[in-house]
Each structure stands twice: as structure tokens, then as C-alpha cells.
Write a protein that holds these residues in place. Structure first.
Motif, PDB file in Angstrom:
ATOM      1  N   UNK A   1     -17.114  -7.767  -2.661  1.00  0.00           N
ATOM      2  CA  UNK A   1     -16.084  -9.031  -3.030  1.00  0.00           C
ATOM      3  C   UNK A   1     -14.527  -8.336  -2.387  1.00  0.00           C
ATOM      4  N   UNK A   2     -13.789  -9.291  -1.705  1.00  0.00           N
ATOM      5  CA  UNK A   2     -12.296  -8.904  -1.193  1.00  0.00           C
ATOM      6  C   UNK A   2     -11.650  -8.369  -2.424  1.00  0.00           C
ATOM      7  N   UNK A   3     -10.817  -7.480  -1.981  1.00  0.00           N
ATOM      8  CA  UNK A   3     -10.002  -6.695  -3.071  1.00  0.00           C
ATOM      9  C   UNK A   3      -9.172  -7.879  -3.855  1.00  0.00           C
ATOM     10  N   UNK A   4      -8.747  -7.671  -5.026  1.00  0.00           N
ATOM     11  CA  UNK A   4      -7.935  -8.736  -5.840  1.00  0.00           C
ATOM     12  C   UNK A   4      -7.287  -7.839  -6.550  1.00  0.00           C
ATOM     13  N   UNK A   5      -6.294  -7.019  -6.490  1.00  0.00           N
ATOM     14  CA  UNK A   5      -5.524  -6.155  -7.223  1.00  0.00           C
ATOM     15  C   UNK A   5      -4.593  -7.031  -8.146  1.00  0.00           C
ATOM     16  N   UNK A   6      -4.213  -6.332  -9.338  1.00  0.00           N
ATOM     17  CA  UNK A   6      -3.368  -7.410 -10.234  1.00  0.00           C
ATOM     18  C   UNK A   6      -2.097  -7.170  -9.769  1.00  0.00           C
TER      19      UNK A   6
ATOM     20  N   UNK B   1       0.957  -1.226  -0.124  1.00  0.00           N
ATOM     21  CA  UNK B   1       0.079   0.114   0.037  1.00  0.00           C
ATOM     22  C   UNK B   1       0.928   1.272   0.118  1.00  0.00           C
ATOM     23  N   UNK B   2       2.104   1.029   0.450  1.00  0.00           N
ATOM     24  CA  UNK B   2       2.929   2.276   0.451  1.00  0.00           C
ATOM     25  C   UNK B   2       4.289   2.040  -0.471  1.00  0.00           C
TER      26      UNK B   2
ATOM     27  N   UNK C   1      -1.243   0.338  -3.898  1.00  0.00           N
ATOM     28  CA  UNK C   1      -0.457   1.232  -4.205  1.00  0.00           C
ATOM     29  C   UNK C   1      -0.431   1.451  -5.804  1.00  0.00           C
ATOM     30  N   UNK C   2      -0.732   0.139  -6.420  1.00  0.00           N
ATOM     31  CA  UNK C   2      -0.935   0.048  -7.872  1.00  0.00           C
ATOM     32  C   UNK C   2      -2.107   0.191  -8.364  1.00  0.00           C
TER      33      UNK C   2
ATOM     34  N   UNK D   1       7.615  -4.848  -9.320  1.00  0.00           N
ATOM     35  CA  UNK D   1       7.816  -3.746  -8.517  1.00  0.00           C
ATOM     36  C   UNK D   1       8.832  -2.766  -9.098  1.00  0.00           C
ATOM     37  N   UNK D   2       9.550  -3.336 -10.007  1.00  0.00           N
ATOM     38  CA  UNK D   2      10.588  -2.369 -10.665  1.00  0.00           C
ATOM     39  C   UNK D   2      10.180  -1.203 -11.601  1.00  0.00           C
TER      40      UNK D   2
END
Length: 179
Positions: free
Chosen positions: A166-171, A123-124, A143-144, A175-176
Motif C-alpha cells: 500500500x502506498x505510504x501514508x505517514x501521519x 524526508x530530510x 522524516x517523522x 513541524x515545529x
């Protein structure tokens, strides 16, 4: 055929001829996240089903690794393609050295087993940087971006579920950041 084996075969067949065939989605593009609680309910049936799905080309991900029972024997017995580090470790990575050590150990385990590792719940920018420093090249979290609406069900029965229900399911994303 025993009832549980029949059920496992049926679920894998429905996945192939329902979800994959009717949608036209290539099996290699489908990634199923499995928690250890699924494996604990009926280990034999879960193992059979996951092997059948894997044989179709479906990718299998161990979700929430590091919580619950986290048996290493599950990593050995089940046909996983990826490990996801539970968000509970990521959320404390900046203020708890033991959380950072656990992330480092899971990344090392994934590397040793030749399994990619994803950190969930980033998240950060500080969390992103620390997870990256520990060798985890993929992450997902707010964060994304916010989670998209989820589509659940099988073809003919698909329905869109609003993100609030529905629970979050970010893609997952690397990270780079580009230079």
C-alpha cells in the motif's frame, strides 16, 4: 433519482452507518483524502457525495495539490478542509527555487481560503526547515516515521494491508519541534 445521485447518496450512507456507526468513530475524526482525478471522473456525483460526507462532519482533504489539473475552481466548489502539497514539490524544495515558490504560493492560497496546508513527503531536516520557513506548519513523511499498516474496507470487511502493498501514508505532524 438519477443513478449517479443515488450512488453518491448510497456511498455517504454506507460511510455513516457502516464505517462510522459500527466503529464508533466520531465523524470529525475521519479525514478523507481526495485527489482531483476523482473529481474529474464524475464531478456532479463527487460534489454531491463530498457535501453529504461533509454534512456528517467528515473532514475532506485535497490530496496531491499542485499536480494534475489543480483547478482552482475545485478549491472553490468542493468542501475541502485542508490542502496537501504534493511530495514532488517538497522533494525539490532544497535545490529548486521554483519548487519553493510553488510551496509558498500554495501556503498563501491556503491561508487566504482559511484552509490548513500539509506538506507531504518530507524526508530530510533541510526539507522540514524550508517548508516551515515558507509558512507550512504541518508535514508528513519518512522524516517523522515509517508508514503504519493501513486498515482498509468497511466494518465487517476490514483488512490490514502490509505497508509494502500500500502506498505510504505517514501521519501529519506539526513541524515545529519542542524547545
Amino acid at each position: 433519482m438519477p443513478r449517479r445521485k443515488h450512488a453518491a447518496c448510497g456511498w455517504a450512507a454506507r460511510c455513516r452507518w457502516g464505517t462510522l456507526h459500527q466503529s464508533g468513530l466520531a465523524a470529525a475524526r475521519l479525514e478523507l483524502e481526495v485527489t482531483e482525478s476523482v473529481m474529474l471522473r464524475d464531478r456532479e456525483s463527487a460534489l454531491l457525495t463530498l457535501h453529504k460526507l461533509k454534512a456528517l462532519g467528515v473532514r475532506i482533504v485535497m490530496d496531491d495539490f499542485g499536480t494534475g489539473y489543480s483547478s482552482l475552481s475545485n478549491l472553490q466548489a468542493f468542501p475541502f478542509d485542508k490542502i496537501k502539497i504534493d511530495r514532488s514539490f517538497v522533494s525539490h524544495v532544497t535545490d529548486d527555487e521554483s519548487a519553493r515558490s510553488i510551496i509558498r504560493a500554495i501556503v498563501g492560497l491556503g491561508r487566504s481560503l482559511d484552509l490548513p496546508v500539509v506538506a507531504e513527503g518530507v524526508e530530510t531536516e533541510a526539507q522540514r526547515q524550508m517548508v516551515l520557513e515558507e509558512g507550512c506548519p504541518q508535514a508528513q513523511g519518512f522524516l517523522f516515521g515509517a508508514p503504519a499498516e493501513a486498515v482498509i474496507g468497511v466494518p465487517g470487511l476490514l483488512r490490514v494491508v502490509p505497508t509494502q502493498a500500500y502506498p505510504p501514508a505517514p501521519t501529519s505532524k506539526p513541524l515545529a519541534r519542542p524547545a
